[in-house]
Design an enzyme around this catalytic site. Sequence first.
Site, PDB file in Angstrom:
ATOM      1  N   HIS A 163      37.690  99.663   2.301  1.00 21.46           N
ATOM      2  CA  HIS A 163      37.859  99.453   3.746  1.00 21.46           C
ATOM      3  C   HIS A 163      37.810  97.964   4.098  1.00 21.46           C
ATOM      4  CE1 HIS A 163      37.764 103.657   5.019  1.00 21.46           C
ATOM      5  NE2 HIS A 163      36.963 103.836   3.994  1.00 21.46           N
ATOM      6  N   CYS A 179      42.129 103.686   2.103  1.00 19.35           N
ATOM      7  CA  CYS A 179      41.350 104.809   1.548  1.00 19.35           C
ATOM      8  C   CYS A 179      42.221 106.065   1.498  1.00 19.35           C
ATOM      9  CB  CYS A 179      40.064 104.995   2.343  1.00 19.35           C
ATOM     10  SG  CYS A 179      38.765 105.718   1.346  1.00 19.35           S
ATOM     11  N   LEU A 180      42.029 107.031   2.396  1.00 17.81           N
ATOM     12  CA  LEU A 180      42.903 108.209   2.393  1.00 17.81           C
ATOM     13  C   LEU A 180      44.365 107.773   2.545  1.00 17.81           C
ATOM     14  CD1 LEU A 180      42.710 111.356   2.309  1.00 17.81           C
ATOM     15  CD2 LEU A 180      42.948 111.294   4.790  1.00 17.81           C
ATOM     16  N   GLY A 181      44.611 106.697   3.259  1.00 14.14           N
ATOM     17  CA  GLY A 181      45.965 106.169   3.453  1.00 14.14           C
ATOM     18  C   GLY A 181      46.577 105.672   2.156  1.00 14.14           C
ATOM     19  N   GLU A 204      38.866  96.495   6.643  1.00 21.35           N
ATOM     20  CA  GLU A 204      38.613  96.258   8.066  1.00 21.35           C
ATOM     21  C   GLU A 204      37.149  95.947   8.360  1.00 21.35           C
ATOM     22  OE1 GLU A 204      39.273  99.137   6.654  1.00 21.35           O
ATOM     23  OE2 GLU A 204      38.253 100.832   7.611  1.00 21.35           O
ATOM     24  N   SER A 223      26.698 103.700  27.301  1.00 21.32           N
ATOM     25  CA  SER A 223      28.018 103.057  27.156  1.00 21.32           C
ATOM     26  C   SER A 223      28.204 101.847  28.061  1.00 21.32           C
ATOM     27  CB  SER A 223      29.161 104.042  27.436  1.00 21.32           C
ATOM     28  OG  SER A 223      29.030 105.174  26.656  1.00 21.32           O
ATOM     29  N   THR A 254      18.980 100.389  39.094  1.00 23.42           N
ATOM     30  CA  THR A 254      18.344  99.404  38.215  1.00 23.42           C
ATOM     31  C   THR A 254      16.845  99.331  38.496  1.00 23.42           C
ATOM     32  OG1 THR A 254      20.368  98.127  38.044  1.00 23.42           O
ATOM     33  CG2 THR A 254      18.332  96.959  37.566  1.00 23.42           C
ATOM     34  N   ARG A 306      34.853 109.952  -1.780  1.00 22.97           N
ATOM     35  CA  ARG A 306      34.397 110.827  -2.853  1.00 22.97           C
ATOM     36  C   ARG A 306      35.490 111.000  -3.914  1.00 22.97           C
ATOM     37  NH1 ARG A 306      30.081 113.451  -0.963  1.00 22.97           N
ATOM     38  NH2 ARG A 306      30.669 113.627   1.214  1.00 22.97           N
ATOM     39  N   GLY A 361      27.695  98.797  26.957  1.00 22.81           N
ATOM     40  CA  GLY A 361      28.014  97.647  26.113  1.00 22.81           C
ATOM     41  C   GLY A 361      26.773  96.901  25.659  1.00 22.81           C
ATOM     42  N   LYS A 368      17.034  90.261  45.302  1.00 18.14           N
ATOM     43  CA  LYS A 368      16.392  91.565  45.461  1.00 18.14           C
ATOM     44  C   LYS A 368      15.996  92.132  44.091  1.00 18.14           C
ATOM     45  CE  LYS A 368      17.546  95.840  47.865  1.00 18.14           C
ATOM     46  NZ  LYS A 368      18.640  96.441  48.617  1.00 18.14           N
TER      47      LYS A 368
END
Length: 547
Positions: A519, A380-382, A521, A14, A190, A474, A16, A222
Amino acid sequence: MARFIFITGGVVSSLGKGLASAALGALLQARGFTVRLRKLDPYLNVDPGTMSPFEHGEVFVTDDGAETDLDLGHYERFTGVSARATDSISSGRIYSNVLEKERRGDYLGKTIQVIPHVTNEIKDFIRIGEDEVDFMLCEIGGTVGDIEGLPFFEAIRQFSQDKPRGQCIFMHLTLLPYIRASGELKTKPTQHSVKELRSIGIAPDVLVCRSEGPIPEKEREKLALFCNVRPDAVIAAQDLKSIYEAPLAYHREGLDQAVLDAFQISPAPKPDLAKWEDVSDRIFNPEGEVRVAIVGKYTQLEDAYKSIAEALTHGGMANRVRVRAEWIDAEIFEREDPSPWLEGFHAILVPGGFGERGTEGKIKAAEFARTRQIPYLGICLGMQMAVIEAARNVAHLADAGSEEFDHEAGRKRYTPVVYHLKEWVQGNATVTRKADDAKGGTMRLGSYTAHLAAGSKVAGIYGATVIEERHRHRYEVDIKYRDKLEACGLVFSGMSPDGRLPEIVEWKDHPWFIGVQFHPELKSKPFAPHPLFADFVRAAVEVSRLV
Ligand code: GLN
């Protein structure tokens, strides 16, 4: 022939890595190069399609119908290059390919081994389309040292040996923890991470170090000395206020220059960063703010609706406002009146989802938006829930529901206004499904064309009557109920080319109420906000001016 940049991670996950890869892609584009980004995930699922959003965040769907890692969303948002099924691979897929070949007899007589059979499969994958771009950026998921990741690290090591010298570089992303008591940035994790990498034969050319503040000269030297990289190839990645700052921030730190130096590309073409300067300006200098309620199920983990959050931000940028998205658990509305929760929002968005839990709450949210004339975007479901709300409360079909919920419960309770789609047309072919099909990769997936009704709100928003959008579902709204619902004012304003599948519905007598089966988005970019999101936020701005 492409040059290859392999991006690995160390110390912790995590950090990035996906964002750094995406930003580097954008910077190389700004210097006039073409790029493609790829993700190699060590987990054993064949793809993330069957993983819960709580486990893995959003599933990003490509035009060609692959269910992939959400990092591919970052890649697309930063580079505008549409990802393909061949840009995402997992150990699960690699092993399943190898085993399929073994059963077919492709390796007859041989013992199948990680080296060379699995590593060859990975290398073949990395090579796909290598002649098409200047740079291929391949990110390896997880961190160096993970057991599952080993075949991938071995494969990229071999790959760089197979190619002529100077055609592949390695970029390693790590963390420099800050010890408050001593006021120091620590380089040891590191160093260990690079040691681990070198022990499997990979020497990083560029080191990207996440840290809370700038890296002091002493630590930089370093790191360079102990990790065997040039001092100017030690890049500081400080925490940012917005991810869209990343290209400019990495450029200031010299990431693109370090990469071009590592390839000995000189003189380096000058970058044109105007696009990213405009993006930054819009993010950091908004002229107002709107509040959008997102009524969904996977609200504890922001990554579960990553692309929706980003598309709303883009919609805000298009209108020069900040969008404050607030996540509300739909289940609350099954116990409580939604009014006190939703009053004060300038717009409501109900995103996609699976299963019955929370759906009655989403129906309540749709009802609130319809009756209070608040802008509503159902995805979609919305959309399916908005149609069920219309069927129940306006068209007097009191037991309207979705077959999805009856299947889940194992009994029949609803009139299936939303039904399980078993046959549809994709291009020139017919796709068929059975009720007991395996779950992985069997939804209606990827890009499909929709025809918009001339004069409809959506046709005006898109400025077109033929569009292409990505799907992942679906179940489908049944056109059997179209006439009944249209008589009530719910217009079926977008349809599949054969006229059988409703793609968009909109309320005629409402300032902005749109449900889409796809979708949108997934295709929004900071420099090219999706028209539906741009107009949804515009409608929210109008509401905010009235109150
Ligand atoms: N569960 C619904 C379906 O499969 C909606 C899926 C979604 O929202 N992506 O049709």
